[in-house]
Design an enzyme around this catalytic site. Sequence first.
Site, PDB file in Angstrom:
ATOM      1  CB  SER A  19      34.971  32.620  35.778  1.00 18.76           C
ATOM      2  OG  SER A  19      35.831  32.022  36.194  1.00 18.76           O
TER       3      SER A  19
ATOM      4  CE1 TYR B  41      37.887  34.711  38.870  1.00 19.31           C
ATOM      5  CE2 TYR B  41      37.378  32.774  38.983  1.00 19.31           C
ATOM      6  CZ  TYR B  41      38.187  33.769  38.676  1.00 19.31           C
ATOM      7  OH  TYR B  41      37.863  33.604  37.016  1.00 19.31           O
TER       8      TYR B  41
END
Length: 281
Positions: free
Chosen positions: A154, A167
């Site tokens: 990501s 995350y």
Amino acid sequence: MKVAGKVLVVTGAGSGIGQAVAREAVRRGARVAAVDLNPETLAATVASTEATAEATAEATAEAAAGSMSAHPLNVTDRDAVEALPGQVVERWGAVDGFIHCAGIIQPFVRLKDLDYATIDRVFGVNWSGTLYLAKAFLPVLLARPEAHIVNVASMGGFLPVPGQTIYGASKAAVKLLTEGLHAECAGTGVRVTVVFPGGVATNITSNSGVAIPLDGASASKQATKITTPERAARDILNGVEADAYRVLIGKDARLMDKLYRLNPRRSAALIAGKMEALLNR
């Protein structure tokens, strides 16, 4: 590695980027072992892909007869993941790579407000699932003439995003694991690619059990800036076919990658400023 004629495992294939990658891989002539936690959405992916293949003039007879198999599976279940390579080989006769798209985000809260159960869940899916897949498939892939590993990290894996700190940490771990695999597989037939999506129009928030506290105007404005799953899928598979080291998805990821390398502190402050209003809602 050219996708046509290869057998690829695609996780997260029930929706979002994973679904788009699975469909695009079939369109390019691959056979796909589609993996997802949700058997209903996974079955829908397989059914819609088969229907499209049969209706498309360019589809081969083989594709029309069956180009995708469904494998409902929780990537945090190590025993199930370790059994997956054998199941794929039994179904398709070989496996030439995997594209690991499955992942979840955390609630949009600061670390001090995040409970350990949620932390463990995020790391279980994003980190442990990635590790289990790599360990399970590496021996099989190393025995192939050529093979490819793709892990989707990501933008938050190289750029800190307040409210998504856990995350981001899990995706940073995916980044370094994948880059380490690239180095360890040098001199073999296995190529390794790490993918950094920015904003992509998926249902990862609902799949993660998370709500984004945006008003209607903000949500509409944000929707115009993000990449479609179909574009992300094309970029990922183009990366596979080019043996790319890394793939950045979307203008936002490409921009922030450059800014963060030039001035990490300023870039982090820029993102923190954008997140402040969201976290204070």
